[in-house]
Write a protein that holds these residues in place. Sequence first.
Motif, PDB file in Angstrom:
ATOM      1  N   ASP A  15       0.851  -1.189   0.000  1.00 25.46           N
ATOM      2  CA  ASP A  15       0.000   0.000   0.000  1.00 25.46           C
ATOM      3  C   ASP A  15       0.890   1.243   0.000  1.00 25.46           C
ATOM      4  N   ARG A  17       0.369   4.250   1.078  1.00 24.13           N
ATOM      5  CA  ARG A  17       0.373   4.990   2.344  1.00 24.13           C
ATOM      6  C   ARG A  17       1.287   4.306   3.371  1.00 24.13           C
ATOM      7  N   ARG A  18       1.272   2.977   3.399  1.00 25.37           N
ATOM      8  CA  ARG A  18       2.156   2.270   4.336  1.00 25.37           C
ATOM      9  C   ARG A  18       3.618   2.469   3.956  1.00 25.37           C
ATOM     10  N   ILE A  41      -2.973  12.839   7.283  1.00 32.38           N
ATOM     11  CA  ILE A  41      -3.992  11.790   7.331  1.00 32.38           C
ATOM     12  C   ILE A  41      -4.727  11.868   8.660  1.00 32.38           C
ATOM     13  N   SER A  44      -7.868   7.645  12.296  1.00 39.77           N
ATOM     14  CA  SER A  44      -8.373   6.308  11.962  1.00 39.77           C
ATOM     15  C   SER A  44      -7.595   5.701  10.799  1.00 39.77           C
ATOM     16  N   THR A  45      -7.188   6.524   9.846  1.00 39.85           N
ATOM     17  CA  THR A  45      -6.383   6.029   8.724  1.00 39.85           C
ATOM     18  C   THR A  45      -5.026   5.554   9.218  1.00 39.85           C
ATOM     19  N   LEU A  46      -4.392   6.344  10.071  1.00 40.43           N
ATOM     20  CA  LEU A  46      -3.096   5.938  10.626  1.00 40.43           C
ATOM     21  C   LEU A  46      -3.250   4.649  11.429  1.00 40.43           C
ATOM     22  N   SER A  47      -4.273   4.571  12.256  1.00 40.20           N
ATOM     23  CA  SER A  47      -4.488   3.368  13.077  1.00 40.20           C
ATOM     24  C   SER A  47      -4.639   2.126  12.210  1.00 40.20           C
ATOM     25  N   HIS A  48      -5.393   2.246  11.130  1.00 44.45           N
ATOM     26  CA  HIS A  48      -5.597   1.114  10.214  1.00 44.45           C
ATOM     27  C   HIS A  48      -4.256   0.632   9.654  1.00 44.45           C
ATOM     28  N   HIS A  49      -3.460   1.557   9.148  1.00 43.14           N
ATOM     29  CA  HIS A  49      -2.183   1.184   8.530  1.00 43.14           C
ATOM     30  C   HIS A  49      -1.175   0.703   9.569  1.00 43.14           C
TER      31      HIS A  49
END
Length: 99
Positions: A15, A17-18, A41, A44-49
């Motif tokens: 990904d 972003r990762r 970002i 929640s987006t950071l937490s997901h990644h």
Amino acid sequence: MNNFENARILKAFGDERRLDILMELQNGEMGASELIEKLDIGQSTLSHHMRILCDSGIVQMKKSGKCVYYSISEEGRNHIMNIIDALTKINGYSDRRRK
């Protein structure tokens, strides 16, 4: 390590972003709020990644009070290098095909 676990580790690199997160962490440990600001970002987006990166073992998390800090794991780094070496190894290759 089996292919299920290897695929989970390789997914962490799948990904954009990762990869951005990993590029930021190359300079050393960073707090979650710092990553959010630098990468523009949401939490929640950071937490997901970060969940995917931490589950893979590539990134390690450290809590200090209410703050969360992330860094690249040396053990995880070595592991991904071993996976890449194993997956790209050529077994029984013969130079006869080139002649």
